[in-house]
Design a protein around this motif. Structure first.
Motif, PDB file in Angstrom:
ATOM      1  N   UNK A 268     -39.415  53.043 -48.308  1.00  0.00           N
ATOM      2  CA  UNK A 268     -39.598  52.434 -46.980  1.00  0.00           C
ATOM      3  C   UNK A 268     -40.840  53.008 -46.289  1.00  0.00           C
ATOM      4  N   UNK A 269     -41.049  54.312 -46.418  1.00  0.00           N
ATOM      5  CA  UNK A 269     -42.249  54.905 -45.808  1.00  0.00           C
ATOM      6  C   UNK A 269     -43.503  54.488 -46.569  1.00  0.00           C
ATOM      7  N   UNK A 270     -43.390  54.406 -47.910  1.00  0.00           N
ATOM      8  CA  UNK A 270     -44.560  54.003 -48.709  1.00  0.00           C
ATOM      9  C   UNK A 270     -45.015  52.596 -48.342  1.00  0.00           C
ATOM     10  N   UNK A 271     -44.047  51.749 -48.004  1.00  0.00           N
ATOM     11  CA  UNK A 271     -44.396  50.365 -47.646  1.00  0.00           C
ATOM     12  C   UNK A 271     -45.338  50.323 -46.443  1.00  0.00           C
ATOM     13  N   UNK A 272     -45.382  51.424 -45.671  1.00  0.00           N
ATOM     14  CA  UNK A 272     -46.264  51.445 -44.500  1.00  0.00           C
ATOM     15  C   UNK A 272     -47.698  51.870 -44.860  1.00  0.00           C
TER      16      UNK A 272
ATOM     17  N   UNK B   7     -43.663  64.221 -45.703  1.00  0.00           N
ATOM     18  CA  UNK B   7     -43.082  65.146 -44.710  1.00  0.00           C
ATOM     19  C   UNK B   7     -42.789  64.314 -43.471  1.00  0.00           C
ATOM     20  N   UNK B   8     -41.533  64.319 -43.048  1.00  0.00           N
ATOM     21  CA  UNK B   8     -41.109  63.383 -42.015  1.00  0.00           C
ATOM     22  C   UNK B   8     -40.238  64.104 -40.984  1.00  0.00           C
ATOM     23  N   UNK B   9     -40.345  63.684 -39.717  1.00  0.00           N
ATOM     24  CA  UNK B   9     -39.482  64.256 -38.682  1.00  0.00           C
ATOM     25  C   UNK B   9     -38.037  64.023 -39.103  1.00  0.00           C
ATOM     26  N   UNK B  10     -37.228  65.052 -38.989  1.00  0.00           N
ATOM     27  CA  UNK B  10     -35.862  64.943 -39.531  1.00  0.00           C
ATOM     28  C   UNK B  10     -35.041  63.903 -38.765  1.00  0.00           C
ATOM     29  N   UNK B  11     -35.326  63.793 -37.476  1.00  0.00           N
ATOM     30  CA  UNK B  11     -34.586  62.818 -36.664  1.00  0.00           C
ATOM     31  C   UNK B  11     -34.844  61.398 -37.158  1.00  0.00           C
ATOM     32  N   UNK B  12     -36.119  61.104 -37.439  1.00  0.00           N
ATOM     33  CA  UNK B  12     -36.460  59.753 -37.907  1.00  0.00           C
ATOM     34  C   UNK B  12     -35.815  59.487 -39.257  1.00  0.00           C
ATOM     35  N   UNK B  13     -35.839  60.511 -40.116  1.00  0.00           N
ATOM     36  CA  UNK B  13     -35.249  60.345 -41.457  1.00  0.00           C
ATOM     37  C   UNK B  13     -33.752  60.054 -41.322  1.00  0.00           C
ATOM     38  N   UNK B  14     -33.091  60.827 -40.459  1.00  0.00           N
ATOM     39  CA  UNK B  14     -31.643  60.646 -40.281  1.00  0.00           C
ATOM     40  C   UNK B  14     -31.355  59.257 -39.728  1.00  0.00           C
ATOM     41  N   UNK B  15     -32.214  58.788 -38.793  1.00  0.00           N
ATOM     42  CA  UNK B  15     -31.997  57.481 -38.167  1.00  0.00           C
ATOM     43  C   UNK B  15     -32.104  56.357 -39.199  1.00  0.00           C
TER      44      UNK B  15
ATOM     45  N   UNK C  42     -31.036  56.445 -42.226  1.00  0.00           N
ATOM     46  CA  UNK C  42     -29.742  56.384 -42.906  1.00  0.00           C
ATOM     47  C   UNK C  42     -29.836  55.866 -44.339  1.00  0.00           C
ATOM     48  N   UNK C  43     -30.959  56.135 -45.004  1.00  0.00           N
ATOM     49  CA  UNK C  43     -31.147  55.634 -46.374  1.00  0.00           C
ATOM     50  C   UNK C  43     -31.057  56.773 -47.372  1.00  0.00           C
ATOM     51  N   UNK C  44     -30.667  56.484 -48.630  1.00  0.00           N
ATOM     52  CA  UNK C  44     -30.778  57.516 -49.652  1.00  0.00           C
ATOM     53  C   UNK C  44     -32.262  57.862 -49.868  1.00  0.00           C
ATOM     54  N   UNK C  45     -32.501  59.020 -50.493  1.00  0.00           N
ATOM     55  CA  UNK C  45     -33.883  59.522 -50.600  1.00  0.00           C
ATOM     56  C   UNK C  45     -34.868  58.517 -51.201  1.00  0.00           C
ATOM     57  N   UNK C  46     -34.466  57.912 -52.345  1.00  0.00           N
ATOM     58  CA  UNK C  46     -35.392  56.991 -53.021  1.00  0.00           C
ATOM     59  C   UNK C  46     -35.792  55.850 -52.092  1.00  0.00           C
ATOM     60  N   UNK C  47     -34.784  55.280 -51.443  1.00  0.00           N
ATOM     61  CA  UNK C  47     -35.037  54.130 -50.575  1.00  0.00           C
ATOM     62  C   UNK C  47     -35.849  54.554 -49.349  1.00  0.00           C
TER      63      UNK C  47
END
Ligand SMILES: Cc1cc2nc3c(=O)[nH]c(=O)nc-3n(C[C@H](O)[C@H](O)[C@H](O)COP(=O)(O)OP(=O)(O)OC[C@H]3O[C@@H](n4cnc5c(N)ncnc54)[C@H](O)[C@@H]3O)c2cc1C
Length: 414
Positions: free
Chosen positions: A249-253, A230-238, A240-245
C-alpha cells in the motif's frame, strides 16, 4: 545451579558495537566474554548502507578486505525523492573535510556482522558465550560486577568482569537494568524491511519521502536490493493491514520505485521492527558502559547507525584500555569515553534529530528538496555530512557554502 566465570570485560551483544569493542580490547591483551543470544549469521533489520567514514574504521579493524571479498557494493551517491522533487548528492570534499573515499558500502547485515564477530574471535582473546543476558551482578555499593545470563540449555551463568559493556542494541536489557533508558514518543516509528533480486539499479542509495513515512533502499552484495519502509506507528496501526499488504500500500504511493521493484522479485519475507526510538540519560557507570544502539536510537534516514556503533566502540576502547590496565573501571576512569561521546557523537545525534523533526513537516521537506534539486552542490554538502566525515562546525563556515553555491551554477550550466 549457577556457573560463575571471570573475565576482564564482559560484553552483552555481538552486533557491530559489541564485536568491535571486543576486538579492540582483546588486541590490547584483555580477556573478553562476548555474550550473544542469537546464532550467527543472524538477520538484522537494517538499510545495510555504511557511510564512507566507516571505511577507515573497518581498515583499522582489519576487515575491509573481507568485506570486499564478500562483494560489498560501493554506494557513490544518495538520491532524495519526494513531493515531485529529486536531488542527487555525492560524497565529496566539503570545506576542509576530505572524503575518505567517494563512496559508502552496502552489504547484507548477516554477512557484515558475522565478519566482525569472526574477526573478534580470531584475536584469540574473545570467548563467545551463547546465552541471553538476563540481569546485572551488582556489588554492595551498586557498582556493576558482571552479568547474569541464561544459556540455550537453560543453564544459569554469572559472568564477572571489571568492566561490563551493554552493546545489546535497541532494546538494551542492560540500559533498562541501569535505569537510564527513556522512550522518545514523538519518534514512535516502525520499520518494515525486505529484499529483492533482479532489480535494475545504479550506483546510489535512494530515499523516498512521503507524508508520515519514507523508503530507504540500496543495492547490496549478491545482486540484491534492500528496501526499508520507516513509518509512523500510529499511521501503520490505522491501516490495520498485515505487513506485506501494508508495504504494498505504501509502495503504491511511489509508483516509479514500485515499478522498478516489480521488474525483479521479492526474495525475503517482509519483517517488522518497532517501536524504534529511545534514548539514554547516560552511558558510563561504576563498572559499566553502554555503546552502539544501546545508547539510543539512530534513525535510519541518514544511514549512520553502523558508524555510531563502530566509532562508539573505538571511543570506548580508547578509554577502557588505560582504565583496565590501571585495574579500574569506575565512572571517573571512563570519563574519557563520556567526554568523547559528547564531543564526537552527540553533535551528530543532535543533527539527526533536527532532520527527523524537519521530516515531520511536509511543506518544509518539499521546500528543502526543491532547493537541493535546484542546487545539486548543496545536495552534495548535505549527503556528505551524513557520510560522517564532515565535522558539523564546517557547516557554519561560509567557505563551505560559497563554493557549493558557485559550483552549483557551473554544474547546472554544464
Ligand atoms: C530499519 C532500520 C534500518 C537501518 N538502516 C541503517 C543503515 O542503512 N545504515 C546504518 O548505518 N544504520 C542503519 N540502521 C541502524 C543500525 O542497524 C544500528 O545502529 C546498528 O545495528 C547498531 O549496532 P549495535 O551493535 O549497537 O546493535 P545490534 O546490531 O542491534 O546488535 C545487538 C546484538 O545484541 C544481541 N542482544 C540483544 N539483547 C541481548 C541479550 N539480552 N543477551 C545477549 N545478546 C543480546 C542481539 O541479538 C544483537 O546481535 C538501521 C536501523 C533500523 C532499525
Amino acid at each position: 545451579m549457577r556457573r560463575e566465570r571471570a573475565f576482564d570485560a564482559v560484553i552483552a551483544g555481538a552486533g557491530p558495537a559489541g564485536s568491535t569493542t571486543a576486538l579492540r580490547l582483546a588486541r590490547a591483551g584483555f580477556r573478553v566474554a562476548l555474550v550473544e543470544h542469537q546464532a550467527f549469521p543472524r538477520f538484522k533489520a537494517c538499510g545495510e548502507f555504511m557511510s564512507p567514514e566507516c571505511l577507515p574504521l573497518l581498515e583499522d579493524l582489519g576487515v575491509a578486505g573481507d568485506l570486499r571479498a564478500l562483494g560489498a557494493r560501493e554506494v557513490g551517491a544518495m538520491t532524495l525523492h519526494g513531493y515531485g522533487r529529486r536531488a542527487r548528492g555525492g560524497f565529496v570534499d566539503v570545506g576542509a573535510a576530505c572524503a575518505p573515499c567517494g563512496h559508502g558500502w552496502a552489504v547484507r547485515r548477516e554477512l557484515f556482522d558475522d565478519v566482525l564477530l569472526r574477526a573478534a574471535l580470531g584475536t584469540g582473546g574473545v570467548e563467545l558465550v551463547q546465552a541471553r543476558v538476563t540481569g546485572l551482578v551488582r556489588g554492595p555499593e551498586g557498582q556493576v560486577l558482571g552479568v547474569t545470563a541464561r544459556g540455550a540449555d537453560g543453564e544459569t551463568l554469572a559472568l564477572r568482569a571489571r568492566l561490563t559493556i551493554g552493546a545489546d542494541g535497541l532494546r538494551s536489557r542492560l540500559a533498562r537494568e541501569l535505569g537510564v533508558q527513556r522512550a522518545v514518543p514523538w519518534l514512535d516509528k516502525l520499520a518494515l524491511t525486505t529484499r529483492y533480486a533482479d532489480v535494475p539499479w545504479g550506483d546510489g542509495a535512494e530515499v523516498h519521502f512521503l507524508e508520515g513515512a519514507y523508503f530507504a533502499c540500496t543495492a547490496v552484495d549478491g545482486g540484491l536490493v534492500s528496501l526499508n519502509l520507516v513509518v509512523d506507528r500510529e499511521r501503520y496501526a490505522a491501516q490495520g493491514l498485515p505487513r506485506d499488504a501494508a508495504l504494498e500500500a505504501w509502495l503504491a504511493r511511489v509508483p516509479a520505485l514500485a515499478e522498478r521493484l516489480a521488474r525483479g522479485r521479492r526474495v525475503d519475507p517482509v519483517r517488522g521492527l518497532g517501536p524504534l526510538a529511545h534514548r539514554t540519560t547516560r552511558q558510563t557507570f561504576d563498572g559499566a558502559a553502554l555503546v552502539g544502539d544501546a545508547c539510543g536510537y539512530v534513525d535510519p534516514v541518514t544511514g549512520e547507525g553502523i558508524w555510531f556503533a563502530l566509532e562508539g566502540a573505538r571511543l570506548l576502547a580508547d578509554s577502557a584500555i588505560p582504565a583496565l590496565s590501571a585495574q579500574r573501571a569506575d565512572r571517573v576512569a571512563l570519563e574519557g569515553y563520556a567526554r568523547a561521546r559528547r564531543r564526537v557523537l552527540a553533535p551528530r545525534a543532535a543533527f539527526a534529530t533536527l532532520l527527523q523533526r524537519g521530516l515531520r513537516h511536509p511543506r518544509l521537506v518539499r521546500t528543502v528538496l526543491g532547493l537541493l534539486e535546484a542546487r545539486p552542490n548543496l545536495a552534495d554538502v548535505l549527503v556528505s555530512v551524513t557520510g560522517d566525515y564532515v565535522p558539523l562546525r564546517e557547516l557554519v563556515r561560509p567557505r563551505t557554502w560559497r563554493p557549493a553555491l558557485w559550483a552549483t551554477a557551473d554544474r547546472q550550466a554544464s
